[in-house]
Design a protein around this motif. Structure first.
Motif, short mmCIF file in Angstrom:
data_model
loop_
_atom_site.label_atom_id
_atom_site.label_comp_id
_atom_site.label_asym_id
_atom_site.label_seq_id
_atom_site.Cartn_x
_atom_site.Cartn_y
_atom_site.Cartn_z
N LEU A 139 10.45 0.41 -6.31
CA LEU A 139 9.10 0.51 -5.77
C LEU A 139 8.02 0.80 -6.82
O LEU A 139 6.84 0.85 -6.48
N ALA A 188 7.42 3.59 -8.23
CA ALA A 188 6.80 4.85 -7.84
C ALA A 188 7.50 5.96 -8.62
O ALA A 188 8.72 6.03 -8.62
N ASN A 228 0.84 -1.20 0.00
CA ASN A 228 0.00 0.00 0.00
C ASN A 228 0.88 1.26 0.00
O ASN A 228 2.09 1.19 0.15
N ARG A 229 0.23 2.42 -0.16
CA ARG A 229 0.96 3.68 -0.30
C ARG A 229 1.79 4.00 0.94
O ARG A 229 2.93 4.45 0.83
N LYS A 230 1.24 3.75 2.13
CA LYS A 230 1.96 4.02 3.37
C LYS A 230 3.22 3.16 3.46
O LYS A 230 4.29 3.64 3.84
N ASP A 231 3.10 1.88 3.10
CA ASP A 231 4.25 0.98 3.12
C ASP A 231 5.29 1.41 2.09
O ASP A 231 6.50 1.32 2.33
N LYS A 232 4.82 1.84 0.91
CA LYS A 232 5.74 2.30 -0.14
C LYS A 232 6.52 3.53 0.32
O LYS A 232 7.71 3.64 0.09
N ARG A 233 5.81 4.44 0.99
CA ARG A 233 6.47 5.65 1.49
C ARG A 233 7.54 5.27 2.51
O ARG A 233 8.65 5.78 2.48
N ARG A 242 7.62 14.41 -3.72
CA ARG A 242 6.50 14.89 -2.92
C ARG A 242 6.54 14.30 -1.52
O ARG A 242 6.34 15.00 -0.52
N TRP A 243 6.82 12.99 -1.41
CA TRP A 243 6.90 12.35 -0.10
C TRP A 243 7.99 12.99 0.77
O TRP A 243 7.79 13.22 1.96
N GLU A 260 12.81 4.52 -7.46
CA GLU A 260 11.68 4.55 -8.40
C GLU A 260 11.51 3.19 -9.07
O GLU A 260 10.40 2.65 -9.15
N THR A 274 6.58 11.48 -7.25
CA THR A 274 5.94 11.01 -6.02
C THR A 274 6.97 10.95 -4.89
O THR A 274 6.69 11.38 -3.77
#
Length: 164
Positions: A28, A30, A2-7, A37-38, A25, A34
């Motif tokens: 992941l 991503a 999920n996005r939280k885990d990816k971050r 931004r993170w 990149e 992105t």
């Protein structure tokens, strides 16, 4: 993932592994915008990825990671140079001299990394043993390879965690 885990994985790769945005990149899947931004969002919340990365490099763990990165970069360059020498128009004697110097540099670099990071040396031996075991099973008992692979992958991660 999920996005939280990816971050979280992106932060860990950037701070603890010292990876660049392009590598993260690819790993992941991503986009670099992105990742940017993170990092920006984290900075606004007081989590400066760059400062954490710099602190990590100064710590003893950072030295281990630096040694591993130096070795990884050197092996990549070593392989590329070997391929270039093979394809070059150098005379056989020039190739031998070049390869001799390259081998000497390889030996010195790996010895320096081993001295600065004994855990990396242990991990390398352990991973090589696992690779040899997997190859042995593929050749001698191929019917057992799928079961071994199912166990080796998580064991390799656990082994790496314990030896680092």
């Amino acid at each position: 993932m999920n996005r939280k885990d990816k971050r979280a994985a992106a932060r860990a790769a950037y701070v603890f592994e010292g990876l660049d945005a392009k590598t993260i990149e690819r790993r992941l899947r991503a986009p670099s915008r992105t990742l940017y931004r993170w990092r920006k969002e984290a900075l606004l919340k007081g989590d400066d990825w760059d400062a954490a990365r710099a602190a990590m490099r100064l710590s003893s763990r950072g030295e281990e990671i630096l040694a591993a990165n130096v070795l990884e970069d050197f092996v990549f360059l070593f392989t590329a140079t070997m391929n270039d020498v093979k394809r070059s128009s150098l005379t056989p004697m020039q190739k031998v001299e070049t390869l001799s110097k390259l081998s000497d540099a390889y030996g010195k670099t790996t010895a320096a990394v081993r001295r600065s990071n004994p855990a990396l040396s242990k991990l390398a031996v352990a991973m090589e043993v696992l690779d040899l075991l997997a190859d042995f099973v593929r050749r001698r008992a191929p019917q057992g390879a799928p079961a071994l692979l199912q166990v080796l992958e998580p064991f390799g991660a656990e082994l790496a965690a314990k030896l680092q």
